[in-house]
Write a protein that holds these residues in place. Structure first.
Motif, PDB file in Angstrom:
ATOM      1  N   GLU A   7      -7.480  -1.831 -12.159  1.00  0.00           N
ATOM      2  CA  GLU A   7      -6.161  -1.566 -12.752  1.00  0.00           C
ATOM      3  C   GLU A   7      -5.147  -1.192 -11.666  1.00  0.00           C
ATOM      4  O   GLU A   7      -4.003  -1.637 -11.708  1.00  0.00           O
ATOM      5  N   ASP A   8      -5.576  -0.394 -10.701  1.00  0.00           N
ATOM      6  CA  ASP A   8      -4.699   0.004  -9.594  1.00  0.00           C
ATOM      7  C   ASP A   8      -4.376  -1.192  -8.698  1.00  0.00           C
ATOM      8  O   ASP A   8      -3.245  -1.341  -8.232  1.00  0.00           O
ATOM      9  N   GLU A  11      -1.721  -3.273 -10.400  1.00  0.00           N
ATOM     10  CA  GLU A  11      -0.406  -2.619 -10.327  1.00  0.00           C
ATOM     11  C   GLU A  11       0.186  -2.702  -8.920  1.00  0.00           C
ATOM     12  O   GLU A  11       1.393  -2.901  -8.763  1.00  0.00           O
ATOM     13  N   GLU A  12      -0.652  -2.561  -7.896  1.00  0.00           N
ATOM     14  CA  GLU A  12      -0.176  -2.673  -6.508  1.00  0.00           C
ATOM     15  C   GLU A  12       0.361  -4.077  -6.241  1.00  0.00           C
ATOM     16  O   GLU A  12       1.421  -4.240  -5.641  1.00  0.00           O
ATOM     17  N   LYS A  14       1.394  -6.318  -8.458  1.00  0.00           N
ATOM     18  CA  LYS A  14       2.613  -6.536  -9.245  1.00  0.00           C
ATOM     19  C   LYS A  14       3.828  -5.885  -8.584  1.00  0.00           C
ATOM     20  O   LYS A  14       4.895  -6.485  -8.509  1.00  0.00           O
ATOM     21  N   ALA A  15       3.669  -4.676  -8.081  1.00  0.00           N
ATOM     22  CA  ALA A  15       4.776  -3.974  -7.420  1.00  0.00           C
ATOM     23  C   ALA A  15       5.241  -4.747  -6.189  1.00  0.00           C
ATOM     24  O   ALA A  15       6.450  -4.879  -5.947  1.00  0.00           O
ATOM     25  N   GLU A  25      10.088  -9.714 -11.623  1.00  0.00           N
ATOM     26  CA  GLU A  25       9.213  -9.203 -12.676  1.00  0.00           C
ATOM     27  C   GLU A  25       8.515 -10.314 -13.453  1.00  0.00           C
ATOM     28  O   GLU A  25       7.341 -10.198 -13.807  1.00  0.00           O
ATOM     29  N   GLU A  32      -0.203 -11.139 -13.231  1.00  0.00           N
ATOM     30  CA  GLU A  32      -1.111 -10.220 -13.929  1.00  0.00           C
ATOM     31  C   GLU A  32      -1.873 -10.945 -15.028  1.00  0.00           C
ATOM     32  O   GLU A  32      -3.099 -10.816 -15.144  1.00  0.00           O
TER      33      GLU A  32
END
Length: 90
Positions: A7-8, A11-12, A14-15, A25, A32
């Motif tokens: 999950e992390d 998110e990394e 995607k950022a 975005e 994702e």
């Protein structure tokens, strides 16, 4: 070697994707969705994913690998080779 909860890791990535103006975005969410689809397919195993006590982790050589993954995605989007990008994951 770094072991990051999946999950992390997502998110990394995607950022980092969102930090590229040409991706933004929309492409981060698309990345994702495609990545989650791959890790849920039973007949395919993504390299660098380990499962420990029912929890999935992504293994990186070092933090710079995150940037390389995003740079490869940017190059694939720019050249219209997203399908090939995803095929390299399996």
């Amino acid at each position: 070697m770094l072991k990051i909860p999946i999950e992390d890791f997502i998110e990394e990535i995607k950022a980092e994707i969102m930090s590229y103006e040409e991706l933004g975005e929309k492409k981060a969410l698309e990345w994702e969705k495609n990545f989650i689809s791959l890790i849920h397919e039973k007949d395919k195993l993504i390299k660098n994913i380990e499962e420990e006590n029912g929890k999935k982790y992504y293994c990186l050589e070092d933090e710079s690998e995150l940037f390389r993954i995003v740079d490869m995605y940017l190059a694939a989007v720019d050249s219209g080779e997203e399908k090939e990008y995803w095929e390299r994951w399996i």
